[in-house]
Motif scaffolding. Structure first.
Motif, PDB file in Angstrom:
ATOM      1  N   LYS A  67       0.829  -1.205   0.000  1.00 32.52           N
ATOM      2  CA  LYS A  67       0.000   0.000   0.000  1.00 32.52           C
ATOM      3  C   LYS A  67       0.861   1.252   0.000  1.00 32.52           C
ATOM      4  O   LYS A  67       1.831   1.353   0.727  1.00 32.52           O
ATOM      5  CB  LYS A  67      -0.914   0.004   1.229  1.00 32.52           C
ATOM      6  CG  LYS A  67      -2.146  -0.857   1.077  1.00 32.52           C
ATOM      7  CD  LYS A  67      -3.030  -0.759   2.308  1.00 32.52           C
ATOM      8  CE  LYS A  67      -4.271  -1.617   2.154  1.00 32.52           C
ATOM      9  NZ  LYS A  67      -5.109  -1.597   3.369  1.00 32.52           N
ATOM     10  N   GLY A  68       0.501   2.187  -0.855  1.00 26.78           N
ATOM     11  CA  GLY A  68       1.253   3.428  -0.955  1.00 26.78           C
ATOM     12  C   GLY A  68       2.439   3.355  -1.898  1.00 26.78           C
ATOM     13  O   GLY A  68       3.024   4.389  -2.241  1.00 26.78           O
ATOM     14  N   ARG A  69       2.799   2.140  -2.321  1.00 24.50           N
ATOM     15  CA  ARG A  69       3.939   1.987  -3.239  1.00 24.50           C
ATOM     16  C   ARG A  69       3.506   1.418  -4.589  1.00 24.50           C
ATOM     17  O   ARG A  69       4.076   1.769  -5.622  1.00 24.50           O
ATOM     18  CB  ARG A  69       4.992   1.065  -2.630  1.00 24.50           C
ATOM     19  CG  ARG A  69       5.563   1.539  -1.314  1.00 24.50           C
ATOM     20  CD  ARG A  69       6.737   0.672  -0.862  1.00 24.50           C
ATOM     21  NE  ARG A  69       6.348  -0.723  -0.648  1.00 24.50           N
ATOM     22  CZ  ARG A  69       6.906  -1.747  -1.286  1.00 24.50           C
ATOM     23  NH1 ARG A  69       7.852  -1.543  -2.188  1.00 24.50           N
ATOM     24  NH2 ARG A  69       6.515  -2.992  -1.013  1.00 24.50           N
ATOM     25  N   PHE A  70       2.535   0.531  -4.592  1.00 24.45           N
ATOM     26  CA  PHE A  70       2.059  -0.107  -5.818  1.00 24.45           C
ATOM     27  C   PHE A  70       0.690   0.434  -6.196  1.00 24.45           C
ATOM     28  O   PHE A  70      -0.115   0.791  -5.328  1.00 24.45           O
ATOM     29  CB  PHE A  70       1.951  -1.618  -5.636  1.00 24.45           C
ATOM     30  CG  PHE A  70       3.256  -2.368  -5.506  1.00 24.45           C
ATOM     31  CD1 PHE A  70       4.458  -1.708  -5.293  1.00 24.45           C
ATOM     32  CD2 PHE A  70       3.268  -3.750  -5.592  1.00 24.45           C
ATOM     33  CE1 PHE A  70       5.649  -2.396  -5.173  1.00 24.45           C
ATOM     34  CE2 PHE A  70       4.447  -4.464  -5.471  1.00 24.45           C
ATOM     35  CZ  PHE A  70       5.646  -3.779  -5.258  1.00 24.45           C
ATOM     36  N   SER A  71       0.428   0.437  -7.493  1.00 23.26           N
ATOM     37  CA  SER A  71      -0.872   0.884  -7.980  1.00 23.26           C
ATOM     38  C   SER A  71      -1.333  -0.026  -9.117  1.00 23.26           C
ATOM     39  O   SER A  71      -0.596  -0.221 -10.095  1.00 23.26           O
ATOM     40  CB  SER A  71      -0.774   2.334  -8.474  1.00 23.26           C
ATOM     41  OG  SER A  71      -2.008   2.760  -9.002  1.00 23.26           O
ATOM     42  N   VAL A  72      -2.531  -0.570  -8.978  1.00 25.32           N
ATOM     43  CA  VAL A  72      -3.081  -1.447 -10.012  1.00 25.32           C
ATOM     44  C   VAL A  72      -4.065  -0.646 -10.864  1.00 25.32           C
ATOM     45  O   VAL A  72      -4.815   0.188 -10.360  1.00 25.32           O
ATOM     46  CB  VAL A  72      -3.771  -2.678  -9.375  1.00 25.32           C
ATOM     47  CG1 VAL A  72      -4.929  -2.272  -8.471  1.00 25.32           C
ATOM     48  CG2 VAL A  72      -4.221  -3.658 -10.448  1.00 25.32           C
ATOM     49  N   SER A  73      -4.030  -0.889 -12.161  1.00 24.63           N
ATOM     50  CA  SER A  73      -4.941  -0.204 -13.079  1.00 24.63           C
ATOM     51  C   SER A  73      -5.195  -1.101 -14.285  1.00 24.63           C
ATOM     52  O   SER A  73      -4.541  -2.129 -14.456  1.00 24.63           O
ATOM     53  CB  SER A  73      -4.351   1.135 -13.526  1.00 24.63           C
ATOM     54  OG  SER A  73      -3.137   0.931 -14.230  1.00 24.63           O
TER      55      SER A  73
END
Length: 126
Positions: A67-73
């Motif tokens: 959380k806060g480092r990875f982003s899924v899209s």
């Protein structure tokens, strides 16, 4: 039949970034109202763990460790799933897999998903 192909893995130093992609076929992002796509990873000698998931409506779920480092899209017209990974740590070193499923209850449990790719390796050095 749903097929998933991951790409974008590689070697990076701690603090660096990588963007993983997952090309999905046989699964229509725009029509799959009950579908979920997710990323999992498995480090050597460790169990496979869920990293992030995204529902058809765009809602996302993350493991606390990222959380806060990875982003899924996802890019619906291109049927592609992404995982943007920033501030990478040596503990992020693993084989990363994408997965697709229907009516997934536990977003970060692989057994809930019906299809999985072959994986892409991420190595983070200190």
């Amino acid at each position: 039949e749903v097929q998933l192909v991951e790409s974008g893995g590689g070697s990076v130093q701690a603090g660096g970034s990588l963007r993983l992609s997952c090309a999905v076929s046989g699964y229509d992002f725009r029509r799959n109202y009950l579908g979920t796509l997710a990323w999992f990873r498995q480090a050597p000698g460790k169990e496979l763990e869920g990293v992030a998931a995204i529902d058809s409506d765009g809602r996302s779920t993350y493991d606390n460790s990222v959380k806060g480092r990875f982003s899924v899209s996802k890019d619906n017209p291109k049927n592609t799933l992404f995982l943007q990974m920033n501030n990478l740590k040596p503990d992020d070193t693993a084989m990363y897999y994408c997965a697709a499923g229907q009516m997934v209850a536990d977003k970060l449990r692989l057994s809930e998903y019906s299809s999985r790719g072959q994986g892409t390796q991420v190595t983070v050095s200190s």
